[in-house]
Design an enzyme around this catalytic site. Sequence first.
Site, PDB file in Angstrom:
ATOM      1  N   ASP A  35       0.811  -1.226   0.000  1.00  0.00           N
ATOM      2  CA  ASP A  35       0.000   0.000   0.000  1.00  0.00           C
ATOM      3  C   ASP A  35       0.840   1.269   0.000  1.00  0.00           C
ATOM      4  OD1 ASP A  35      -2.278  -1.607   0.107  1.00  0.00           O
ATOM      5  OD2 ASP A  35      -2.221  -1.658   2.296  1.00  0.00           O
ATOM      6  N   LYS A  38       1.951   2.148  -5.139  1.00  0.00           N
ATOM      7  CA  LYS A  38       2.500   1.588  -6.384  1.00  0.00           C
ATOM      8  C   LYS A  38       1.581   1.908  -7.566  1.00  0.00           C
ATOM      9  CE  LYS A  38       2.413  -2.463  -4.394  1.00  0.00           C
ATOM     10  NZ  LYS A  38       2.161  -2.117  -2.977  1.00  0.00           N
ATOM     11  N   ASN A  60      -5.452 -10.097  -3.564  1.00  0.00           N
ATOM     12  CA  ASN A  60      -5.133  -9.522  -2.250  1.00  0.00           C
ATOM     13  C   ASN A  60      -4.627  -8.082  -2.434  1.00  0.00           C
ATOM     14  OD1 ASN A  60      -2.861 -10.511  -3.562  1.00  0.00           O
ATOM     15  ND2 ASN A  60      -1.835 -11.260  -1.721  1.00  0.00           N
ATOM     16  N   GLY A  62      -4.494  -4.243  -3.771  1.00  0.00           N
ATOM     17  CA  GLY A  62      -5.468  -3.195  -4.095  1.00  0.00           C
ATOM     18  C   GLY A  62      -4.682  -1.967  -4.481  1.00  0.00           C
ATOM     19  N   HIS A  63      -4.676  -1.656  -5.758  1.00  0.00           N
ATOM     20  CA  HIS A  63      -3.887  -0.525  -6.252  1.00  0.00           C
ATOM     21  C   HIS A  63      -4.842   0.591  -6.677  1.00  0.00           C
ATOM     22  CE1 HIS A  63      -0.332  -3.452  -7.234  1.00  0.00           C
ATOM     23  NE2 HIS A  63      -0.715  -3.479  -5.970  1.00  0.00           N
ATOM     24  N   GLN A 240       1.977  -6.039  -3.244  1.00  0.00           N
ATOM     25  CA  GLN A 240       2.413  -6.151  -1.838  1.00  0.00           C
ATOM     26  C   GLN A 240       3.711  -5.358  -1.641  1.00  0.00           C
ATOM     27  OE1 GLN A 240       1.323  -9.544  -3.302  1.00  0.00           O
ATOM     28  NE2 GLN A 240      -0.599  -8.589  -2.810  1.00  0.00           N
ATOM     29  N   THR A 426       2.692  14.152  -3.692  1.00  0.00           N
ATOM     30  CA  THR A 426       2.116  15.070  -2.701  1.00  0.00           C
ATOM     31  C   THR A 426       0.585  15.061  -2.665  1.00  0.00           C
ATOM     32  OG1 THR A 426       2.247  16.883  -4.280  1.00  0.00           O
ATOM     33  CG2 THR A 426       4.131  16.626  -2.781  1.00  0.00           C
TER      34      THR A 426
HETATM   35  P1  GDP Z   1      -0.654   0.350  -3.595  1.00  0.00           P
HETATM   36  O1  GDP Z   1      -1.261  -0.905  -3.107  1.00  0.00           O
HETATM   37  O2  GDP Z   1       0.819   0.410  -3.332  1.00  0.00           O
HETATM   38  O3  GDP Z   1      -0.979   0.666  -5.028  1.00  0.00           O
HETATM   39  O4  GDP Z   1      -1.289   1.511  -2.708  1.00  0.00           O
HETATM   40  P2  GDP Z   1      -2.855   1.684  -2.330  1.00  0.00           P
HETATM   41  O5  GDP Z   1      -3.559   2.178  -3.528  1.00  0.00           O
HETATM   42  O6  GDP Z   1      -3.380   0.478  -1.656  1.00  0.00           O
HETATM   43  O7  GDP Z   1      -2.744   2.774  -1.179  1.00  0.00           O
HETATM   44  C1  GDP Z   1      -2.201   4.025  -1.403  1.00  0.00           C
HETATM   45  C2  GDP Z   1      -3.293   5.074  -1.119  1.00  0.00           C
HETATM   46  O8  GDP Z   1      -2.684   6.349  -1.019  1.00  0.00           O
HETATM   47  C3  GDP Z   1      -4.310   5.196  -2.250  1.00  0.00           C
HETATM   48  O9  GDP Z   1      -5.551   5.527  -1.689  1.00  0.00           O
HETATM   49  C4  GDP Z   1      -3.769   6.343  -3.090  1.00  0.00           C
HETATM   50  O10 GDP Z   1      -4.794   7.033  -3.806  1.00  0.00           O
HETATM   51  C5  GDP Z   1      -3.191   7.223  -2.018  1.00  0.00           C
HETATM   52  N1  GDP Z   1      -2.035   8.033  -2.435  1.00  0.00           N
HETATM   53  C6  GDP Z   1      -1.059   7.729  -3.318  1.00  0.00           C
HETATM   54  N2  GDP Z   1      -0.136   8.713  -3.327  1.00  0.00           N
HETATM   55  C7  GDP Z   1      -0.538   9.642  -2.451  1.00  0.00           C
HETATM   56  C8  GDP Z   1       0.014  10.878  -1.986  1.00  0.00           C
HETATM   57  O11 GDP Z   1       1.080  11.311  -2.380  1.00  0.00           O
HETATM   58  N3  GDP Z   1      -0.712  11.562  -1.032  1.00  0.00           N
HETATM   59  C9  GDP Z   1      -1.878  11.093  -0.518  1.00  0.00           C
HETATM   60  N4  GDP Z   1      -2.492  11.820   0.404  1.00  0.00           N
HETATM   61  N5  GDP Z   1      -2.419   9.939  -0.921  1.00  0.00           N
HETATM   62  C10 GDP Z   1      -1.742   9.217  -1.868  1.00  0.00           C
HETATM   63  P1  IMO Z   2      -0.885  -4.156  -2.247  1.00  0.00           P
HETATM   64  O1  IMO Z   2      -0.439  -4.728  -3.575  1.00  0.00           O
HETATM   65  C1  IMO Z   2      -0.942  -4.569   2.094  1.00  0.00           C
HETATM   66  C2  IMO Z   2      -1.112  -8.633   3.701  1.00  0.00           C
HETATM   67  C3  IMO Z   2      -2.351  -9.063   4.430  1.00  0.00           C
HETATM   68  C4  IMO Z   2      -1.742 -10.023   5.443  1.00  0.00           C
HETATM   69  C5  IMO Z   2      -0.634 -10.696   4.637  1.00  0.00           C
HETATM   70  C6  IMO Z   2      -1.022 -12.054   4.057  1.00  0.00           C
HETATM   71  O2  IMO Z   2      -2.165  -3.417  -2.302  1.00  0.00           O
HETATM   72  O3  IMO Z   2       0.230  -3.396  -1.617  1.00  0.00           O
HETATM   73  P2  IMO Z   2      -2.587 -12.735   2.024  1.00  0.00           P
HETATM   74  O4  IMO Z   2      -4.035 -12.487   1.778  1.00  0.00           O
HETATM   75  O5  IMO Z   2      -1.684 -12.187   0.977  1.00  0.00           O
HETATM   76  O6  IMO Z   2      -2.279 -14.181   2.326  1.00  0.00           O
HETATM   77  O7  IMO Z   2      -2.273 -11.953   3.403  1.00  0.00           O
HETATM   78  O8  IMO Z   2      -0.313  -9.812   3.588  1.00  0.00           O
HETATM   79  N1  IMO Z   2      -1.320  -8.111   2.316  1.00  0.00           N
HETATM   80  C7  IMO Z   2      -1.216  -6.821   1.991  1.00  0.00           C
HETATM   81  N2  IMO Z   2      -1.010  -5.735   2.745  1.00  0.00           N
HETATM   82  N3  IMO Z   2      -1.057  -4.443   0.752  1.00  0.00           N
HETATM   83  C8  IMO Z   2      -1.237  -5.529  -0.025  1.00  0.00           C
HETATM   84  O9  IMO Z   2      -1.211  -5.482  -1.371  1.00  0.00           O
HETATM   85  C9  IMO Z   2      -1.377  -6.781   0.584  1.00  0.00           C
HETATM   86  N4  IMO Z   2      -1.587  -8.039   0.131  1.00  0.00           N
HETATM   87  C10 IMO Z   2      -1.541  -8.838   1.211  1.00  0.00           C
HETATM   88  O10 IMO Z   2      -3.002  -7.990   5.037  1.00  0.00           O
HETATM   89  O11 IMO Z   2      -1.141  -9.303   6.462  1.00  0.00           O
HETATM   90 MG    MG Z   3      -2.819  -1.545  -1.856  1.00  0.00          MG
END
Ligand code: GDP
Ligand code: IMO
Ligand code: MG
Length: 436
Positions: A35, A38, A60, A62-63, A240, A426
Amino acid sequence: MLCIITEKNRYGYCVIMIKENRQKADLIVGIQWGDEGKGKIVDLLAQNYDIVVRYQGGHNAGHTIVIDNKKYALHLIPSGILNPKAINIIGNGVVISPDALIEEMEQFENLENRLFISDSAHMILEHHILLDQAKEKLRGKNAIGTTGRGIGPAYSDKVGRNGFRIGKLRNLDQLENEIIDYLQQNRPILESLNIDIETSSIRKKLEFYKEKLEKYIINTTHYLWKAIEEGKKILLEGAQGTMLDIDHGTYPYVTSSSTISAGACIGTGLNPKDIGTITGIVKAYATRVGNGPFPTEEFGEDGEKLREQGFEFGTTTGRPRRCGWFDAVAVKYASRLNGCDNLALMKLDVLDGFEKIKVCTGYRLNGKEIDYLPNELEKVEPIYREFPGWDKSKGVRNFEELPENAKNYIRELEKLVETKISLISTSPDREDTIRI
Ligand code: GDP
Ligand code: IMO
Ligand code: MG
């Protein structure tokens, strides 16, 4: 393409090296516990690439991508899909829930020739999901905190040579028989966990998967090799994060795939020499979802403020994320493991309004100071350095316009983790990104 490198000596020019100057695939990898942001960076960079490839994990992940205030959440489809020119590939290292993929595909029109799925990627079937959830219950207080999506059981079956590759949808008779055989062989285990799979409906489901997915299924390794030869630009998208890697993360509180850059070769069929620039994605603080050690976790007001300002709730499960300070020891370790050429520092704006910002620069373990990541990470106590905070970095698009304390924070982080920071984010929006 051959590249001839010459050098001048006292007799004139001589050839010192003839090397193949082939196109390389660049790579995006999560540096913390997932999270990191990416999705935002892959979407942004995808504008300069022909092909974007996911190489491991499943739904698993979530981007999140935000474009002009519109939010997209991707789980299996690579984050290049919002760039109409990029071709998106789900590599062989990914585990695919056909139900989840079909549902995700529905939000996009006309994916034909824009999305390809590796015929070697394994499927997550109903029993994998039920097994994941049942095993988590059995673990009780030692639960991993998985996403409950069947990831662990699907990878276990792959490694145990009992898995089902998605390419098998091409031969439904054989696949149906194999699944029924598998369920029969595993009946004692499944029954002991109260898992009962209705075998009479399997055929219908498989027919549905075939109808919806078959036209996208190809040999993606071959496709990517050809693309490299043709000079196409490829971006590999990790899911991840490094600290969740099956070998190098905080085992057993990890996911079941190789999340680090090395996993990209296994999950695509590219070789290490095909990999170009490696960019690590890292938050300006730290978060973790699920259980397991997290040395810099903040339980008090600061943790709550990070969660609120960063909107730290899981994209996949909606769970509140655990929040804490930037752990420079863990990031330096992750940067070395992945071979990062540079880092993208995300969510700098979330630190706006903090009077003091802490960074972990070392650990204390059994009374001794250490500067590396031990296996007993749950036992360490972080050693912090404090930085003065700042007010307004949100939406800034130019390094010079950042508050002085924010610039100082970034420069010091670079030194601590021994890796250049070349992108700063940002806000969630695609455009609110600084390149330096
Ligand atoms: P990923 O799994 O690595 O793709 O990240 P996620 O999408 O799960 O979580 C990142 C969260 O931060 C998302 O809700 C993005 O929209 C948000 N985000 C990304 N870059 C920024 C940033 O620079 N500032 C803020 N406030 N939010 C951001
Ligand atoms: P992205 O790509 C954050 C965590 C789960 C749990 C552990 C094992 O959005 O960054 P699983 O279901 O993979 O067997 O769970 O890994 N986990 C993540 N945490 N971002 C993710 O993906 C994750 N995918 C799995 O919360 O701790
Ligand atoms: Mg994510």
